[in-house]
Design a protein around this motif. Sequence first.
Motif, PDB file in Angstrom:
ATOM      1  N   VAL A 108       0.849  -1.190   0.000  1.00  0.00           N
ATOM      2  CA  VAL A 108       0.000   0.000   0.000  1.00  0.00           C
ATOM      3  C   VAL A 108       0.890   1.247   0.000  1.00  0.00           C
ATOM      4  O   VAL A 108       1.809   1.379   0.810  1.00  0.00           O
ATOM      5  N   GLY A 109       0.625   2.147  -0.916  1.00  0.00           N
ATOM      6  CA  GLY A 109       1.399   3.375  -1.033  1.00  0.00           C
ATOM      7  C   GLY A 109       2.671   3.249  -1.841  1.00  0.00           C
ATOM      8  O   GLY A 109       3.324   4.256  -2.143  1.00  0.00           O
ATOM      9  N   ALA A 110       3.031   2.019  -2.223  1.00  0.00           N
ATOM     10  CA  ALA A 110       4.268   1.816  -2.982  1.00  0.00           C
ATOM     11  C   ALA A 110       4.083   2.229  -4.444  1.00  0.00           C
ATOM     12  O   ALA A 110       2.972   2.218  -4.976  1.00  0.00           O
ATOM     13  N   ASP A 111       5.180   2.596  -5.085  1.00  0.00           N
ATOM     14  CA  ASP A 111       5.165   2.942  -6.502  1.00  0.00           C
ATOM     15  C   ASP A 111       5.322   1.648  -7.303  1.00  0.00           C
ATOM     16  O   ASP A 111       6.424   1.127  -7.456  1.00  0.00           O
ATOM     17  N   LEU A 112       4.201   1.148  -7.807  1.00  0.00           N
ATOM     18  CA  LEU A 112       4.202  -0.079  -8.589  1.00  0.00           C
ATOM     19  C   LEU A 112       3.988   0.201 -10.080  1.00  0.00           C
ATOM     20  O   LEU A 112       3.814  -0.722 -10.866  1.00  0.00           O
ATOM     21  N   TRP A 113       4.028   1.484 -10.450  1.00  0.00           N
ATOM     22  CA  TRP A 113       3.814   1.859 -11.844  1.00  0.00           C
ATOM     23  C   TRP A 113       4.958   1.350 -12.719  1.00  0.00           C
ATOM     24  O   TRP A 113       6.123   1.516 -12.378  1.00  0.00           O
ATOM     25  N   PRO A 114       4.659   0.723 -13.854  1.00  0.00           N
ATOM     26  CA  PRO A 114       5.741   0.327 -14.765  1.00  0.00           C
ATOM     27  C   PRO A 114       6.457   1.561 -15.310  1.00  0.00           C
ATOM     28  O   PRO A 114       5.812   2.556 -15.668  1.00  0.00           O
ATOM     29  N   ALA A 115       7.755   1.495 -15.375  1.00  0.00           N
ATOM     30  CA  ALA A 115       8.524   2.632 -15.885  1.00  0.00           C
ATOM     31  C   ALA A 115       8.348   2.800 -17.387  1.00  0.00           C
ATOM     32  O   ALA A 115       8.482   3.911 -17.920  1.00  0.00           O
TER      33      ALA A 115
END
Length: 235
Positions: A170-177
């Motif tokens: 939760v709150g982590a940056d999991l967006w693909p670069a």
Amino acid sequence: MRLHTTTWGSGDRTALLVHGIMADHRTWRRVGPALAERGYRVVAVDLRGHGASGRGAGPGEYRPEDYADDLVETVPDGVELAVGHSLGALVLSRAVERLGPSRAVYSDPAWHLRSGPFGYRAELFVRGKELTREMVRSLNPAWSDEDVEDETAAVRVWDERTAHGLTPFVGADLWPARPAVPSLVALADPSALVTPDDARMLAERGFEVRTVARAGHTVHRDDFDGFMSALNGWI
């Protein structure tokens, strides 16, 4: 862990379908046959903790990496099209470079589990074990009777510890670069997971972004025709 799979069609092209949390392969009841009619051999998995697949020993074995490793272990080589919904989209993005599909579709992806009072809370998902057919119907008025029955059945066999397995993210940056392969993001309208700013960011990173008007989070069930139309040029 090798996953339970369901297959439609016998075409010479392979399509992979990856469901979201609490669901299983039955969520693709219409999508699977539709892709099979387009010449695909369609493989839909049950993620660990879902459907007929095995269970982890505890929440610590329900991480995105665990799901992604299972996917790579299970899915045959030579996937041409890979489609993931919600959690399934997150899992697919973690496995896509190893799977190497020609194209990927991410449907309302869970790439950012927001914190705060209106963010991700595992206990709310766990309450989903109590969902009755009538409650599923009230929450999803656009669904067919078959979809309501399938969702109710899937929730009954779902391991609710999967919800707690996501809490550390939760709150982590999991967006693909960047998109590892040509990639489409198909969004609900509005999406609770991908804001308009997020959508612009994804487009700047190289993803094609399309929205299915007035569809809810489970886009392919809320508006099957709209979802399939959003895939024009990708399937």
